[in-house]
Scaffold this active site. Structure first.
Site, PDB file in Angstrom:
ATOM      1  N   ARG A 177       0.820  -1.211   0.000  1.00  0.00           N
ATOM      2  CA  ARG A 177       0.000   0.000   0.000  1.00  0.00           C
ATOM      3  C   ARG A 177       0.854   1.261   0.000  1.00  0.00           C
ATOM      4  O   ARG A 177       0.485   2.273   0.603  1.00  0.00           O
ATOM      5  CB  ARG A 177      -0.961   0.022   1.197  1.00  0.00           C
ATOM      6  CG  ARG A 177      -2.063  -1.020   1.112  1.00  0.00           C
ATOM      7  CD  ARG A 177      -3.088  -0.812   2.216  1.00  0.00           C
ATOM      8  NE  ARG A 177      -3.970  -1.956   2.324  1.00  0.00           N
ATOM      9  CZ  ARG A 177      -4.558  -2.348   3.448  1.00  0.00           C
ATOM     10  NH1 ARG A 177      -4.339  -1.683   4.569  1.00  0.00           N
ATOM     11  NH2 ARG A 177      -5.348  -3.391   3.472  1.00  0.00           N
ATOM     12  N   ARG A 220      -7.923  10.850  -6.070  1.00  0.00           N
ATOM     13  CA  ARG A 220      -9.138  10.165  -5.609  1.00  0.00           C
ATOM     14  C   ARG A 220     -10.379  11.007  -5.852  1.00  0.00           C
ATOM     15  O   ARG A 220     -11.476  10.476  -6.090  1.00  0.00           O
ATOM     16  CB  ARG A 220      -9.000   9.854  -4.109  1.00  0.00           C
ATOM     17  CG  ARG A 220     -10.154   9.066  -3.528  1.00  0.00           C
ATOM     18  CD  ARG A 220      -9.962   8.819  -2.045  1.00  0.00           C
ATOM     19  NE  ARG A 220      -9.862  10.054  -1.288  1.00  0.00           N
ATOM     20  CZ  ARG A 220      -9.722  10.099   0.029  1.00  0.00           C
ATOM     21  NH1 ARG A 220      -9.626   8.986   0.730  1.00  0.00           N
ATOM     22  NH2 ARG A 220      -9.647  11.269   0.654  1.00  0.00           N
ATOM     23  N   ASP A 252      -6.534  -3.951  -7.348  1.00  0.00           N
ATOM     24  CA  ASP A 252      -7.177  -4.528  -6.169  1.00  0.00           C
ATOM     25  C   ASP A 252      -7.379  -6.015  -6.393  1.00  0.00           C
ATOM     26  O   ASP A 252      -7.594  -6.457  -7.541  1.00  0.00           O
ATOM     27  CB  ASP A 252      -8.532  -3.856  -5.901  1.00  0.00           C
ATOM     28  CG  ASP A 252      -9.087  -4.215  -4.528  1.00  0.00           C
ATOM     29  OD1 ASP A 252      -8.735  -3.534  -3.545  1.00  0.00           O
ATOM     30  OD2 ASP A 252      -9.865  -5.189  -4.432  1.00  0.00           O
ATOM     31  N   TYR A 312     -14.198 -12.873   0.400  1.00  0.00           N
ATOM     32  CA  TYR A 312     -14.975 -11.693   0.016  1.00  0.00           C
ATOM     33  C   TYR A 312     -16.120 -12.068  -0.910  1.00  0.00           C
ATOM     34  O   TYR A 312     -17.214 -11.478  -0.836  1.00  0.00           O
ATOM     35  CB  TYR A 312     -14.064 -10.679  -0.674  1.00  0.00           C
ATOM     36  CG  TYR A 312     -13.074 -10.041   0.263  1.00  0.00           C
ATOM     37  CD1 TYR A 312     -13.438  -8.959   1.064  1.00  0.00           C
ATOM     38  CD2 TYR A 312     -11.769 -10.519   0.370  1.00  0.00           C
ATOM     39  CE1 TYR A 312     -12.537  -8.372   1.932  1.00  0.00           C
ATOM     40  CE2 TYR A 312     -10.858  -9.944   1.228  1.00  0.00           C
ATOM     41  CZ  TYR A 312     -11.243  -8.865   2.015  1.00  0.00           C
ATOM     42  OH  TYR A 312     -10.348  -8.289   2.880  1.00  0.00           O
TER      43      TYR A 312
END
Length: 352
Positions: free
Chosen positions: A36, A49, A85, A161
């Site tokens: 990260r 962002r 991701d 997930y």
């Protein structure tokens, strides 16, 4: 940063400190990159962002390239990991995916055979074409000494997930499916294993010089399930990559695997074992002498910074001197980490 966009001939792969370490060479001081390292702690990341949602940033090569490059420009990291991701894979196969601020990823939960049948692995390569385009661009825009890393989530972690429909404290629905519907869960894992191997090979063909498998939730499994759903799928993925792209280093991160990391390192065939925060690098080094170790400073120590950070980082570095080692964190950079702490960490690791 003189290597970026250089008109000179690129350096040979052996000139890249990270790639050398991943291939088993003891490099001193050890190469450094951070999980990260492109993230919300950087003001330039936050500015990007505001322009688009997370999924759009992952799947827009201009944006994903820029976000990957930001920490390289700022800190001169030895490795640049693709901005993407782990949930791009199920999304690419047709599972609904949305990232919601304050909640994280939300997916259409896989709870039945009919849910699983809606996924189409044949969509994978076409849907992830923008990711490969990003890697292709990065292979040309990175400094000559920087190693380009691709990655994927490991099958078990991604399945968590997919079954839960998002994050969870205990992943109870996933573990229940594993116990009560083993055939369905096995089919899901098999689908993910094949698709992950294919996706990583595509990343390598697009320019990734090494790849990493993140198994963030490996530590919730007992030994028998760890062998079945962490070690075995990883072994199959590694074998597939090695057959198609021999010599490409593969980093495995079985987070919170405890003593099982020894068997993981021995049986999966990964070149590098990434250590989580609770692992003792010196002790693990004795258990797994034949692989590169990566890690493993506590992200909270980086967040706090100061003399304690320098002391603990150099203790990890010095404990592994003389063996292949890549300096990193035991997990990702925390959101509100002061950017200057990251710069001080890099300096501390490289100090001789």
């Amino acid at each position: 940063m003189s290597g970026m966009n250089s008109e000179n001939a690129p350096l040979s792969p052996s000139s890249k400190p990270l790639l050398r370490a991943l291939k088993g060479e003891a490099v001193w001081p050890p190469p450094v990159w951070l999980m990260r390292q492109a993230g919300r702690y950087l003001p330039e990341f936050r500015a990007m962002r505001d322009k688009a949602d997370f999924l759009t940033r992952c799947m827009t090569p201009d944006m994903a390239e820029e976000l990957t490059l930001q920490p390289i420009r700022r800190y001169g990291m030895d490795g640049a990991i693709l901005f993407s991701d782990i949930l791009i894979l199920p999304w690419a196969m047709g599972q609904s995916l949305e990232f919601i601020d304050g909640r994280g990823p939300v997916l259409g939960a896989i709870r039945s055979a009919s849910d699983l049948e809606k996924l189409d692995p044949r969509r994978l390569l076409e849907a992830t074409a923008p990711v490969r385009e990003t890697l292709s661009r990065l292979s040309k825009s990175l400094p000559d000494v920087t190693t380009l890393l691709g990655f994927a989530g490991s099958p078990f972690t991604v399945s968590c997930y997919m079954v839960e429909g998002g994050g969870s404290r205990d992943f109870a629905a996933t573990r229940r499916m594993m116990q009560t519907e083993p055939a369905l869960f096995d089919k899901l894992i098999d689908t993910l294993t094949t698709s992950t191997a294919e996706m990583l090979c595509g990343q390598i063909e697009a320019g990734a010089e090494a790849v990493m498998l993140f198994d963030s939730w490996a530590g919730i499994l007992p030994p028998s399930a760890f062998r079945c759903y962490v070690i075995e799928p990883t072994r199959q993925i590694v074998r597939h990559i090695q057959e198609k792209h021999p010599g490409t280093p593969i980093i495995g991160f079985p987070r919170l695997g405890g003593v099982m990391v020894r068997e993981y390192a021995e049986k999966t065939g990964v070149n590098t074992l990434a250590l989580d925060t609770v692992a003792d690098p010196a002790q693990i080094g004795v258990l797994v002498p034949d692989v590169t170790l990566q890690g493993n400073l506590d992200p909270m120590v980086l967040f706090s910074g100061g003399e304690t950070m320098v002391r603990e980082a150099q203790a990890i570095r010095d404990a592994l001197k003389g063996r292949p080692h890549v300096f990193n964190l035991g997990h990702g950079v925390m959101q509100h980490t002061p950017p200057e702490n990251v710069g001080a960490l890099v300096e501390a690791v490289r100090a001789v």
